[in-house]
Design an enzyme around this catalytic site. Sequence first.
Site, PDB file in Angstrom:
ATOM      1  N   CYS A  55      -7.773 -11.332   1.321  1.00 33.04           N
ATOM      2  CA  CYS A  55      -7.268 -11.063   2.418  1.00 33.04           C
ATOM      3  C   CYS A  55      -7.610 -11.537   3.438  1.00 33.04           C
ATOM      4  CB  CYS A  55      -8.782 -10.100   2.718  1.00 33.04           C
ATOM      5  SG  CYS A  55      -8.521  -9.252   4.542  1.00 33.04           S
ATOM      6  N   ARG A  62      -1.868   6.252  10.168  1.00 37.79           N
ATOM      7  CA  ARG A  62      -1.293   6.264   8.676  1.00 37.79           C
ATOM      8  C   ARG A  62      -1.877   7.052   7.546  1.00 37.79           C
ATOM      9  NH1 ARG A  62      -4.290  -0.045   8.867  1.00 37.79           N
ATOM     10  NH2 ARG A  62      -3.303  -0.714  10.014  1.00 37.79           N
ATOM     11  N   CYS A  95     -12.564  -1.566   7.188  1.00 40.86           N
ATOM     12  CA  CYS A  95     -12.325  -1.064   6.452  1.00 40.86           C
ATOM     13  C   CYS A  95     -13.125  -0.521   5.139  1.00 40.86           C
ATOM     14  CB  CYS A  95     -11.547  -2.693   5.200  1.00 40.86           C
ATOM     15  SG  CYS A  95     -10.098  -2.912   6.242  1.00 40.86           S
ATOM     16  N   LYS A 129      -3.265   0.713  15.120  1.00 38.63           N
ATOM     17  CA  LYS A 129      -3.170   1.907  14.217  1.00 38.63           C
ATOM     18  C   LYS A 129      -3.839   2.987  14.529  1.00 38.63           C
ATOM     19  CE  LYS A 129      -7.474  -0.598  12.618  1.00 38.63           C
ATOM     20  NZ  LYS A 129      -8.512  -1.267  11.583  1.00 38.63           N
ATOM     21  N   ARG A 145       0.854  -0.853  -0.248  1.00 40.83           N
ATOM     22  CA  ARG A 145      -0.211   0.383  -0.036  1.00 40.83           C
ATOM     23  C   ARG A 145       1.163   1.220  -0.526  1.00 40.83           C
ATOM     24  NH1 ARG A 145      -3.153  -0.223   4.942  1.00 40.83           N
ATOM     25  NH2 ARG A 145      -4.809  -2.052   3.725  1.00 40.83           N
ATOM     26  N   CYS A 161     -15.673  -8.873   7.184  1.00 38.97           N
ATOM     27  CA  CYS A 161     -15.163  -8.527   8.453  1.00 38.97           C
ATOM     28  C   CYS A 161     -15.547  -7.406   9.033  1.00 38.97           C
ATOM     29  CB  CYS A 161     -13.330  -9.849   8.950  1.00 38.97           C
ATOM     30  SG  CYS A 161     -12.592  -8.078   8.690  1.00 38.97           S
ATOM     31  N   LYS A 175      -5.645   6.881  11.897  1.00 33.27           N
ATOM     32  CA  LYS A 175      -5.927   7.865  11.054  1.00 33.27           C
ATOM     33  C   LYS A 175      -5.895   8.711  11.281  1.00 33.27           C
ATOM     34  CE  LYS A 175      -7.747   2.828   9.486  1.00 33.27           C
ATOM     35  NZ  LYS A 175      -9.267   2.294   9.076  1.00 33.27           N
ATOM     36  N   CYS A 178     -14.808  -3.422   0.879  1.00 32.13           N
ATOM     37  CA  CYS A 178     -13.587  -3.614   0.930  1.00 32.13           C
ATOM     38  C   CYS A 178     -12.997  -4.703  -0.311  1.00 32.13           C
ATOM     39  CB  CYS A 178     -13.207  -4.179   2.194  1.00 32.13           C
ATOM     40  SG  CYS A 178     -13.922  -5.616   2.639  1.00 32.13           S
TER      41      CYS A 178
END
Length: 570
Positions: free
Chosen positions: A440, A153, A483, A215, A83, A479, A217, A434
Amino acid sequence: MSEKHPGPLVVEGKLADAERLKLDSNFLRGTIAEDLNDGLTGGFNGDNFLLIRFHGMYQQDDRDIRAERAEQKLEPRHAMMLRCRLPGGVMSPQQWLAIEEFAGEETLYGSVRLTNRQTFQFHGILKKDLKSAHQLLHKVGLDALATANDVNRNVLCTSNPVESRLHEQAYAWAKKISEHLLPRTRAYAEIWLDQEKVATTDEEPILGATYLPRKFKTTVVVPPQNDVDLHANDMNFVAIAENGELVGFNLLVGGGLSIDHGNKKTYARTASEFGFIPLEHTLAVAEAVVTTQRDWGNRTDRKNAKTKYTLERVGVDVFKAEVERRAGITFAPIRPYEFTGRGDRIGWVKGIDDKWHLTLFIENGRILDYPGRPLKTGLREIARIHKGDFRLTANQNLIVAGVPESDKAAIEKLARDHGLMNSVTPQRENAMACVSFPTCPLAMAEAERFLPGFVDQVDGIMAKHGMSDEHIVLRVTGCPNGCGRALLAEVGLIGKAPGRYNLYIGGNRTGTRIPRMYRENITDAEIVSIMDTLVGQWAEQRESDEGFGDFAVRTGIVRPVLDPARDFWE
């Protein structure tokens, strides 16, 4: 601290193994360099499997052929998803040409995938080709540093193709925030770019030796468009303009959508308003939010490690006061702002600078040559003549931005000839998924491959009830990790098992309200039947211009989620 707060500032207990991994990694180096030379496996060993995420990659395999390979006594066909870091989603046509060529020649799938993190990713890079991928990015002025794992990110920025001056200023701050919060370790340059190790001690003054608890964002948002879905993000700078000039930001902290099926300690949460800051304090405040979360975030339980849980545990006022202390500022009251939508303006839009901007709808963000729709070839041809820039949007679309009047007809012809300007329904424009299967590793149900056919069915329902000119903000994720941002949709589907989803209803069109679970673990056929009934009710009983999510809440189909920490699962 003497100030009262709901819970401890720091969670005591046994640290999650991820903390051990980061501390032992020698500032994210691990043994990745040695692993690259291991030809016995197509994957990475031990800690390196997770460490490569800090370098912008996830190890995946083709789950469609996993069982077949197991029968043949072969390991899964490991390949990496890489990415790019692309603050604000802005790139040059020359950069596009380079990455598109690499995708065609060096990846298993040949495609470029636009993501709702406003960047692109390659799927299917074999381990032997990873260095060339990173070096290609470096050659054209890009990188994949810090696009995954426990760091800040890719920073999003509202695409805003109309007010070019304001977008330029907001985008500049998105880039500054991104650069300011990057890891300082030289590991990325040493491993992937073959740069020599500098004989100094590594330091991470902002992220710390064990980086963030989870993470993180960040967005820069230009009202009235909430195309970046700010409430899905930890830290958000809402642009405040006076006379067309950016003067500062409203700061909102603590949004996040990822949950864990059945785990009531997890929940989606919208971001909390902290206050207004003038531009000169932006980087200091960004650093203060990140370092507060670094020091106070839960390092014992990764499922409760994100900023949203820290705010709920210590209290918004306590967290806000700590940010003020660390940044040396006092927040002013929130300045007025309003969101009117979050979709992209598909087609041509003229900016206030007399340049044209063409937003191309890219279903699921997948750039590939399809039969009768050679999308990748079309964008290549446009990039060869375009003098402006490309902007990837947080809705997985692409804007050919800054087109002079003299080039407009030629670019439109290329777009039409290659299937990039096909007519699509309002419903299809406002649906997103997603990646999910087959790549994935977290996927529980289909998403990207499921969405087009499902939208066909929803379009049929809309037509049946005379609502073809309307739309429902529809999101599908394979899931519960968030995302696809299903937990900010009017109708969200979250994968539970192959062919089964949890159905959420009741978000709104502007992305400021979380939907509530309406049915659990149901099939797509059951979802279609429910949608038929509810859209029929909406068509008959809606108030003027009332969106589906607002209708569902007003009529009691679902109760609004008012306090997610306490009523998300009720």
